[in-house]
Write an enzyme that holds these catalytic residues in place. Structure first.
Site, short mmCIF file in Angstrom:
data_model
loop_
_atom_site.label_atom_id
_atom_site.label_comp_id
_atom_site.label_asym_id
_atom_site.label_seq_id
_atom_site.Cartn_x
_atom_site.Cartn_y
_atom_site.Cartn_z
N HIS A 220 -26.30 21.35 -0.88
CA HIS A 220 -26.54 22.28 -2.37
C HIS A 220 -25.67 23.27 -2.84
O HIS A 220 -25.42 23.98 -1.83
CB HIS A 220 -27.99 22.70 -2.39
CG HIS A 220 -28.47 23.17 -3.90
ND1 HIS A 220 -28.57 22.34 -4.89
CD2 HIS A 220 -28.52 24.41 -4.04
CE1 HIS A 220 -28.94 23.07 -5.73
NE2 HIS A 220 -28.87 24.40 -5.64
N TYR B 277 -8.81 -3.41 -10.61
CA TYR B 277 -8.69 -2.16 -10.11
C TYR B 277 -7.37 -1.54 -11.04
O TYR B 277 -7.30 -0.51 -11.37
CB TYR B 277 -8.47 -2.13 -8.84
CG TYR B 277 -9.37 -2.38 -7.84
CD1 TYR B 277 -9.88 -1.53 -7.00
CD2 TYR B 277 -10.02 -3.74 -7.52
CE1 TYR B 277 -10.93 -1.46 -6.21
CE2 TYR B 277 -11.02 -3.68 -6.46
CZ TYR B 277 -11.37 -2.74 -5.81
OH TYR B 277 -12.18 -2.89 -4.83
N CYS C 169 0.74 -1.29 0.05
CA CYS C 169 0.01 -0.01 0.14
C CYS C 169 1.01 1.26 0.04
O CYS C 169 0.69 2.12 -0.85
CB CYS C 169 -1.03 0.20 1.22
SG CYS C 169 -1.96 1.51 1.34
N GLU D 264 -7.06 1.72 -13.46
CA GLU D 264 -6.49 2.93 -12.67
C GLU D 264 -5.31 3.41 -13.44
O GLU D 264 -5.00 4.76 -13.64
CB GLU D 264 -6.08 2.71 -11.26
CG GLU D 264 -7.20 2.50 -10.29
CD GLU D 264 -7.02 2.15 -8.86
OE1 GLU D 264 -5.78 1.86 -8.47
OE2 GLU D 264 -7.78 2.21 -7.94
N GLU E 3 -25.98 15.35 -3.17
CA GLU E 3 -27.38 15.57 -2.90
C GLU E 3 -28.26 14.84 -3.64
O GLU E 3 -29.25 14.48 -3.18
CB GLU E 3 -27.83 16.84 -3.05
CG GLU E 3 -27.89 17.47 -4.28
CD GLU E 3 -28.23 19.17 -4.39
OE1 GLU E 3 -29.12 19.42 -3.68
OE2 GLU E 3 -27.63 19.70 -5.17
N LYS F 44 -0.20 5.39 -6.00
CA LYS F 44 -1.23 5.27 -7.20
C LYS F 44 -1.78 6.41 -7.07
O LYS F 44 -2.35 7.32 -7.96
CB LYS F 44 -1.94 3.99 -6.96
CG LYS F 44 -3.07 3.90 -7.94
CD LYS F 44 -4.20 4.59 -7.39
CE LYS F 44 -4.95 4.20 -6.10
NZ LYS F 44 -5.47 3.07 -5.97
N CYS G 92 -1.55 1.72 -3.13
CA CYS G 92 -2.74 2.58 -2.91
C CYS G 92 -1.80 4.11 -2.81
O CYS G 92 -2.40 5.13 -3.69
CB CYS G 92 -3.40 2.41 -1.44
SG CYS G 92 -3.51 0.71 -0.99
P1 NDP Z 1 -8.02 -7.79 -10.00
O1 NDP Z 1 -7.77 -9.25 -9.44
O2 NDP Z 1 -8.97 -6.86 -9.39
O3 NDP Z 1 -7.91 -7.97 -11.63
C1 NDP Z 1 -7.12 -8.77 -12.41
C2 NDP Z 1 -7.60 -8.85 -13.79
O4 NDP Z 1 -6.76 -9.30 -14.73
C3 NDP Z 1 -8.92 -9.20 -13.85
O5 NDP Z 1 -9.47 -8.41 -14.84
C4 NDP Z 1 -8.63 -10.72 -14.66
O6 NDP Z 1 -9.48 -10.89 -15.71
C5 NDP Z 1 -7.27 -10.31 -15.36
N1 NDP Z 1 -6.73 -11.37 -15.74
C6 NDP Z 1 -6.25 -12.38 -14.63
N2 NDP Z 1 -5.48 -13.18 -15.25
C7 NDP Z 1 -5.46 -13.00 -16.41
C8 NDP Z 1 -4.81 -13.55 -17.48
N3 NDP Z 1 -4.11 -14.87 -17.27
N4 NDP Z 1 -4.59 -13.08 -18.84
C9 NDP Z 1 -5.49 -12.05 -19.03
N5 NDP Z 1 -6.28 -11.27 -17.93
C10 NDP Z 1 -6.12 -11.73 -16.65
O7 NDP Z 1 -6.46 -7.71 -9.77
P2 NDP Z 1 -5.63 -6.15 -9.80
O8 NDP Z 1 -4.16 -6.78 -10.07
O9 NDP Z 1 -6.18 -5.21 -10.59
O10 NDP Z 1 -5.61 -5.64 -8.21
C11 NDP Z 1 -5.27 -6.74 -7.30
C12 NDP Z 1 -6.22 -6.56 -5.95
O11 NDP Z 1 -5.64 -5.16 -5.39
C13 NDP Z 1 -7.65 -5.98 -6.18
O12 NDP Z 1 -8.62 -7.07 -6.38
C14 NDP Z 1 -8.04 -5.13 -5.06
O13 NDP Z 1 -8.52 -6.07 -4.08
C15 NDP Z 1 -6.56 -4.60 -4.70
N6 NDP Z 1 -6.57 -3.35 -5.24
C16 NDP Z 1 -7.60 -2.15 -4.74
C17 NDP Z 1 -7.44 -1.09 -5.33
C18 NDP Z 1 -8.19 0.28 -4.57
O14 NDP Z 1 -8.64 -0.02 -3.60
N7 NDP Z 1 -8.47 1.02 -5.34
C19 NDP Z 1 -6.37 -0.49 -6.07
C20 NDP Z 1 -5.57 -1.66 -6.75
C21 NDP Z 1 -5.71 -2.85 -6.27
P3 NDP Z 1 -11.09 -11.65 -15.29
O15 NDP Z 1 -12.01 -10.56 -14.70
O16 NDP Z 1 -11.46 -12.15 -16.41
O17 NDP Z 1 -10.84 -12.81 -14.09
#
Ligand code: NDP
Length: 452
Positions: A437, A179, A45, A183, A442, A53, A50
């Site tokens: 407002h 995410y 983080c 982002e 709102e 980012k 976080c």
């Molecule tokens: P996520 O698990 O959210 O997303 C991973 C993405 O990668 C999904 O869209 C998934 O597709 C895709 N994917 C997985 N494997 C493959 C593959 N082999 N080929 C192509 N696409 C693939 O992970 P992130 O890495 O974005 O983030 C990790 C975690 O960190 C998040 O889940 C969240 O909990 C946390 N986070 C929170 C943030 C916040 O609070 N703002 C910011 C950043 C991270 P599919 O949907 O089809 O599985």
């Protein structure tokens, strides 16, 4: 409390959000605590997640603000952006935060050990050629980016490296639809790069409300992000200074940087789980109960390493619950409902509670309220991007089950809404609340017409 037969009452592996919180709280309750960290204090983080980012998001937003400024009467000289300055300033801030974490721990007399710790048995860890024993061991080792094994994958980077790039790439291809992918798509686009994002499914941000996902995809495309949905990447090849990326539909994209945002995996490899008899699931996530206890009575685990809900505030709560349970004489189980979350995409989205789809699966009769409008600022700024809000209500009890927002300040709005949902607020109570407002927020208390 004092257990002379062990070196410590608790040994924490990993000084990220969950580990640090558990260590500090346990020490505050009087426990003798050590914490081991092999990389940097504050974990993902603070160092590669976080915090940096969000700093990047702030930097990236400036281009939008400057565009909007014109309609509000400002004329600005052509602006330039210097990536190395952003990185250097970000690094300085992160260094400061690392120091703050060190101080927080030491002020509580938590012993900070730098090195990689590995479990040897249910009460012992090895670190830096020493063996230390503890009444309890808490594993808070976090997660690491996952990169799919495709030809040329070594040419790509993950979010870990994105925070330290020497230069801002002119063209970026982002793989994934979670995410991190959306982002970073917004960050790089706002800073001036040409961004292509591929996602293997029909619509990214699986698990979020469908209307919000759709609205975000449209808004990102309208801003100029090249979205390639329903396509995955099959190979990466080097071509002079560029990278040629081949997609499943046979098309290719030439880019300067490929960012794998394809999920994260629990960081449990070589942690000695087998030696201590700790069970993990097939993905390597440590199995725990509601009190974050593993199958071994003396070993607990919190945060991403358990792959429950991988969010910093959740890890903090889990860490706190463990400290209270073990040393505060207040057994505390975690709950995972009504956890608000925000995606700092551009525009951002924020959500708490059930999506429309999940609510319809779980409840017999669901009322949906939806509003889509141009925020006031856009009137003069000339921005044609609507804010979307949805409220999902259980028709039988009038209780609000979920709220979903896409638009400026969505993350700031959702925290207060989450408090209302935590209190079990009804739609009538939302309606009886006086609005602020003029704000976008709102709208949350003035939505009267059902959309379903
Ligand atoms: P996520 O698990 O959210 O997303 C991973 C993405 O990668 C999904 O869209 C998934 O597709 C895709 N994917 C997985 N494997 C493959 C593959 N082999 N080929 C192509 N696409 C693939 O992970 P992130 O890495 O974005 O983030 C990790 C975690 O960190 C998040 O889940 C969240 O909990 C946390 N986070 C929170 C943030 C916040 O609070 N703002 C910011 C950043 C991270 P599919 O949907 O089809 O599985």
């Amino acid at each position: 409390m004092i257990m002379p037969d062990f070196d410590y009452d608790m040994f924490v592996i990993g000084a990220g959000s969950g580990g640090v919180r558990a260590a500090r709280m346990s020490a505050q309750f009087g426990a003798r605590v050590a914490i081991a960290e092999e990389r940097y204090l504050g974990g993902t983080c603070v160092n590669v997640g976080c915090v940096p980012k969000k700093l990047f998001v702030y930097a990236s937003h400036i281009s939008e603000e400057m565009r909007d400024a014109k309609g509000l009467g400002w004329s600005l000289p052509p602006a330039t952006f210097d990536w190395p300055t952003l990185i250097a300033n970000k690094n300085t801030e992160i260094d400061r935060l690392n120091g703050v974490y060190d101080k927080l721990l030491k002020d509580r007399n938590v012993e900070v050990l730098h090195g990689r710790a590995r479990l040897i048995d249910p009460h012992a860890v090895a670190i830096n050629d020493r063996t230390l024993t503890a009444r309890y061991i808490l594993i808070a080792a976090g997660s690491r980016p996952h990169v799919p094994d495709i030809p040329g994958c070594e040419l790509g980077i993950t979010s870990d490296e994105a925070f330290f790039l020497k230069t801002l790439p002119k063209r970026v291809l982002i793989i994934g639809g979670g995410y991190i992918a959306v982002e970073f798509a917004g960050i790089f686009h706002g800073l001036g790069a040409h961004v292509t994002q591929t996602y293997r499914g029909p619509l990214f941000l699986r698990g979020f409300d469908d209307d919000v996902r759709q609205a975000l995809a449209e808004a990102m495309a309208a801003r100029g992000i090249d979205l390639r949905l329903d396509r995955n990447v099959t190979r990466l090849e080097k071509s002079n200074d560029a990278i040629i990326v081949t997609l499943t539909d046979g098309s290719t994209v030439e880019t300067d940087c490929v960012l794998f945002a394809t999920g994260r995996e629990p960081y449990t490899r070589d942690l000695g789980l087998e030696a201590a008899g700790v069970e993990a699931d097939p993905r390597g996530a440590i199995r725990v109960d509601a009190h974050s206890k593993t199958n071994i009575d003396s070993v607990y685990a919190v945060g991403d390493v358990t792959n429950r809900m991988n969010l910093t505030p959740v890890a903090l709560a889990e860490g706190m619950a463990v400290a209270k349970t073990l040393f505060g004489n207040q057994p505390t189980a975690m709950h995972y409902h009504n956890i608000p979350t925000a995606v700092f995409s551009q525009p951002p989205i924020a959500t708490v509670g059930l999506t429309e789809k999940h609510a319809r699966q779980a409840y017999d009769d669901v009322n949906v309220y939806r509003s889509s409008f141009y925020p006031l600022k856009s009137a003069l700024a000339g921005r044609r991007e609507k804010t979307l809000m949805k409220i999902i209500v259980d028709a039988a009890t009038d209780r609000v089950l979920g709220v979903h927002i896409m638009g400026p300040d969505a993350a700031e709005m959702i925290q207060g809404v989450a408090i209302a949902l935590q209190c079990g607020a009804t739609k009538s109570q939302f309606d009886a609340t006086i609005g602020v407002h003029p704000t976008s927020a709102e709208e949350l208390v003035t939505m009267r017409t059902r959309a379903d």
